[in-house]
Design an enzyme around this catalytic site. Structure first.
Site, mmCIF file in Angstrom:
data_model
loop_
_atom_site.group_PDB
_atom_site.id
_atom_site.type_symbol
_atom_site.label_atom_id
_atom_site.label_comp_id
_atom_site.label_asym_id
_atom_site.label_seq_id
_atom_site.Cartn_x
_atom_site.Cartn_y
_atom_site.Cartn_z
ATOM 1 N N LYS A 5 4.258 11.960 -3.375
ATOM 2 C CA LYS A 5 5.059 10.862 -2.731
ATOM 3 C C LYS A 5 6.286 11.385 -1.803
ATOM 4 O O LYS A 5 7.053 12.433 -2.151
ATOM 5 C CB LYS A 5 5.771 10.113 -4.008
ATOM 6 C CG LYS A 5 6.547 8.972 -3.763
ATOM 7 C CD LYS A 5 6.785 8.160 -4.836
ATOM 8 C CE LYS A 5 8.037 7.398 -4.993
ATOM 9 N NZ LYS A 5 8.365 6.616 -6.193
ATOM 10 N N ARG A 45 -2.242 -1.096 -9.871
ATOM 11 C CA ARG A 45 -0.992 -2.041 -10.021
ATOM 12 C C ARG A 45 -1.475 -3.643 -10.169
ATOM 13 O O ARG A 45 -2.688 -3.874 -9.745
ATOM 14 C CB ARG A 45 -0.162 -1.838 -8.907
ATOM 15 C CG ARG A 45 0.262 -0.292 -8.562
ATOM 16 C CD ARG A 45 0.696 -0.107 -7.112
ATOM 17 N NE ARG A 45 0.684 1.423 -6.854
ATOM 18 C CZ ARG A 45 1.971 2.122 -7.028
ATOM 19 N NH1 ARG A 45 3.036 1.110 -7.303
ATOM 20 N NH2 ARG A 45 2.132 3.395 -6.772
ATOM 21 N N ASP A 48 6.921 4.163 -10.609
ATOM 22 C CA ASP A 48 7.637 4.097 -9.485
ATOM 23 C C ASP A 48 9.130 4.008 -9.964
ATOM 24 O O ASP A 48 9.761 2.820 -9.763
ATOM 25 C CB ASP A 48 7.230 2.832 -8.610
ATOM 26 C CG ASP A 48 6.059 3.148 -7.739
ATOM 27 O OD1 ASP A 48 5.640 4.285 -7.853
ATOM 28 O OD2 ASP A 48 5.787 2.085 -6.997
ATOM 29 N N ASP A 60 9.239 5.832 7.518
ATOM 30 C CA ASP A 60 8.885 7.356 7.978
ATOM 31 C C ASP A 60 7.757 8.193 7.155
ATOM 32 O O ASP A 60 7.534 9.296 7.360
ATOM 33 C CB ASP A 60 10.071 8.146 8.193
ATOM 34 C CG ASP A 60 11.043 8.413 7.023
ATOM 35 O OD1 ASP A 60 10.377 7.876 5.932
ATOM 36 O OD2 ASP A 60 12.048 8.919 6.999
ATOM 37 N N GLY A 74 0.757 -1.314 -0.101
ATOM 38 C CA GLY A 74 -0.086 -0.064 -0.025
ATOM 39 C C GLY A 74 0.849 1.192 -0.175
ATOM 40 O O GLY A 74 2.230 1.269 0.315
ATOM 41 N N ASP A 112 4.050 -4.858 -7.371
ATOM 42 C CA ASP A 112 3.519 -3.523 -7.046
ATOM 43 C C ASP A 112 3.960 -2.326 -7.827
ATOM 44 O O ASP A 112 3.516 -1.261 -7.658
ATOM 45 C CB ASP A 112 3.741 -3.405 -5.535
ATOM 46 C CG ASP A 112 5.038 -3.569 -5.230
ATOM 47 O OD1 ASP A 112 5.975 -4.532 -5.450
ATOM 48 O OD2 ASP A 112 5.822 -2.507 -4.581
ATOM 49 N N ASN A 113 4.964 -2.472 -8.819
ATOM 50 C CA ASN A 113 5.532 -1.382 -9.413
ATOM 51 C C ASN A 113 5.196 -1.605 -11.029
ATOM 52 O O ASN A 113 5.717 -1.082 -11.846
ATOM 53 C CB ASN A 113 7.112 -1.256 -9.264
ATOM 54 C CG ASN A 113 7.323 -0.938 -8.036
ATOM 55 O OD1 ASN A 113 6.551 -0.354 -7.155
ATOM 56 N ND2 ASN A 113 8.637 -1.156 -7.449
HETATM 57 P P1 AMP Z 1 8.713 1.352 -3.618
HETATM 58 O O1 AMP Z 1 10.100 0.757 -3.491
HETATM 59 O O2 AMP Z 1 8.898 3.042 -3.432
HETATM 60 O O3 AMP Z 1 8.170 0.933 -4.633
HETATM 61 O O4 AMP Z 1 8.019 0.896 -2.437
HETATM 62 C C1 AMP Z 1 7.533 0.095 -1.856
HETATM 63 C C2 AMP Z 1 6.778 -0.022 -0.607
HETATM 64 O O5 AMP Z 1 7.344 0.300 0.504
HETATM 65 C C3 AMP Z 1 5.588 0.735 -0.730
HETATM 66 O O6 AMP Z 1 4.374 0.089 -0.174
HETATM 67 C C4 AMP Z 1 5.898 1.809 -0.205
HETATM 68 O O7 AMP Z 1 4.806 2.587 0.312
HETATM 69 C C5 AMP Z 1 6.705 1.566 0.851
HETATM 70 N N1 AMP Z 1 7.666 2.529 1.407
HETATM 71 C C6 AMP Z 1 8.818 3.017 0.582
HETATM 72 N N2 AMP Z 1 9.622 3.916 1.378
HETATM 73 C C7 AMP Z 1 8.781 4.089 2.424
HETATM 74 C C8 AMP Z 1 8.970 5.179 3.445
HETATM 75 N N3 AMP Z 1 9.901 5.782 3.678
HETATM 76 N N4 AMP Z 1 7.856 5.050 4.476
HETATM 77 C C9 AMP Z 1 6.897 4.253 4.502
HETATM 78 N N5 AMP Z 1 6.771 3.453 3.599
HETATM 79 C C10 AMP Z 1 7.645 3.208 2.432
HETATM 80 MG MG MG Z 2 6.517 1.000 -5.387
#
Ligand code: AMP
Ligand code: MG
Length: 476
Positions: free
Chosen positions: A107, A178, A255, A119, A85, A245-246
């Protein structure tokens, strides 16, 4: 904000998201704003920079927006997470423009109910990276989410390397549905939600299909994704985290994390520090595409027919067709890059032989130099590849296949300028230290990828060898 927001996702798909308020950035400052995109879409954002910074960081929720975080699951490096999510993103709503409906998502805008241990924040470097790479992809003609702005939050965030300036990227996407969105409900056996999501996705992206036509949806998504990954391969793009998810149902690249472009052509290229097995290596992307699509098929299975065995058979036939479809799409991309008009039975061998001959040479420079070679000036090409006997033999075969339109075809299909990794890195480092000059110069260059070579040599060279192999880190 003089934007018209709609909220069809929230309205049509209750139970697939949570209302969440973005964090209040302490001192939002607009670092880059895509006035060109706003104009292209007819978005009237005629506000001062501070108002835009407030809105596009989430510090102030603009009138008409209803921020939500979407639920999704996903296979990450092959392992399934039933609940991911939007852990650091807020969807403000859909802006309805003369060019269509786009999600406006922030984002890096703070924690949500999906943040798990994170965070909810993002660092300036990675958000600027998404901005510049997605804008480069758009200019290259590759379907992608678009970046509207990057706003520095005025807050430092803690990462492995220490404190970094925080930022939010505001992006526009055809949608944020996604493969992992479908998986989220499949994992909970919520077939009614999968039905609703199918109908919604069809209405939004594939309106020629009947609302319940899950197989039609699968085929349509497959066609777009096959085309997308073939285009990635053509420009030497390595996404780096092709988790389910991407992967967007719209067929857009989404993403941007540890992605990067090939310098030297090596099919096994991996840039991401966390991809130790090379799962998402350059040449593995088509296989991962098929793997991800099989996860989508699995999630759609209950909708493919009342009899499970028949549904599986139906899905398997589709999945087996992906590899040949990809090969076809890729050959189409490569034909254009090699300046081959029409189709000839000898093309596949010509393309395959070219690829094995150029291993180790710069992908972008080599392909672009074919234009001059097609005009009878093969000096640059041979300087890159060496005038070996196999190379000269290939050149002779290729030349007999060319028509008069070849040089123009080649220049239109092969960029002179891509976001070179070392230049992106230098631009982000300077930006993090307060100097946006290199970023803005590189942005302008990559926004005109197919333009002239002359005067832009500084943007065309691969990284100096002494920089060593390029490594990217997950953009959190
Ligand atoms: P991503 O690698 O950006 O595609 O993210 C993969 C998952 O990790 C997604 O569910 C993001 O919302 C979550 N996520 C990535 N970075 C953070 C962060 N700093 N805080 C909270 N969730 C994160
Ligand atoms: Mg992602």
């Amino acid at each position: 904000m003089p934007l018209t927001f709609d909220h069809s996702y929230a309205r049509d798909l209750p139970g697939t998201y949570l209302a969440q308020t973005p964090a209040r950035a302490p001192a939002p400052r607009l670092m880059v704003f895509n006035a060109r995109l706003a104009k292209e879409l007819g978005l009237d954002l005629g506000e001062d920079d501070q108002t835009l910074a407030n809105w596009l960081s989430g510090a102030v929720v603009p009138a008409g927006a209803q921020p939500i975080a979407l639920a999704y699951a996903g296979h990450q490096f092959g392992g399934f997470s039933a609940q991911l999510g939007d852990g650091r993103a807020h969807l403000l709503g859909e802006v309805v423009t003369p060019k269509g409906r786009f999600d406006l998502q922030l984002k890096g805008s703070g924690r949500t109910a999906f943040s798990r241990g994170g965070d909810g924040k993002a660092a300036l470097g990675p958000m600027l990276r998404e901005y510049i790479i997605s804008e480069a992809m758009a200019a290259l003609g590759i379907p992608t989410t678009r970046s509207l702005a990057v706003v520095a939050t005025g807050e430092d965030i803690l990462r492995d390397t220490g404190l970094l300036p925080g930022a939010v990227v505001a992006r526009l996407a055809a949608s944020h549905i996604r493969v992992g969105t479908f998986q989220f409900f499949a994992a909970r056996s919520e077939t009614d939600q999968i039905k609703a999501l199918t109908a919604y996705t069809i209405a939004r992206h594939y309106p020629h299909l009947a609302p319940e036509d899950a197989l039609g949806l699968f085929d349509a998504v497959t066609a777009r994704q096959v085309h997308l990954i073939a285009q990635w391969m053509g420009v030497g793009f390595v996404h780096g985290v092709m988790n389910t998810d991407n992967m967007a149902l719209s067929g857009e690249t989404i993403d941007y994390g540890p992605c990067a472009f090939l310098d030297a052509y090596d099919p096994a290229t991996v840039f991401s520090s966390i991809d130790r097995q090379g799962r998402y290596a350059y040449a593995n992307q088509p296989a991962i595409l098929a793997w991800n699509l099989s996860r989508l098929a699995q999630a759609l299975l209950p909708l493919l027919g009342p009899d499970e065995a028949e549904a599986v058979e139906l899905a398997n036939a589709r999945l087996e067709a992906i590899a040949p479809a990809f090969r076809n799409a890729w050959l189409g991309v490569m034909r254009a890059k090699l300046g081959l008009a029409g189709q000839d039975a000898s093309d596949a061998a010509l393309v395959d032989d070219f690829c094995s001959l150029i291993e180790g040479a710069d992908w972008t420079l080599t392909l672009r130099s074919l234009a001059a070679a097609a005009e009878g000036r093969a000096g640059d090409l041979l300087a890159l590849l060496g005038d070996t006997q196999p190379m000269l033999a290939w050149l002779a075969r290729w030349q007999t296949r060319l028509g008069p339109e070849a040089p123009a075809l080649i220049r239109a299909a092969n960029p002179a300028v891509i976001p070179r990794n070392h230049l992106v890195e230098a631009a982000l480092t300077a930006a993090t230290q307060g100097d946006m000059g290199p970023f803005n110069a590189l942005l302008a260059a990559v926004q005109d990828p197919f333009g002239p070579e002359q005067g832009r040599e500084a943007f065309m060279q691969p990284a100096p060898r002494d920089l060593g192999p390029y490594v990217t880190f997950c953009g959190t």
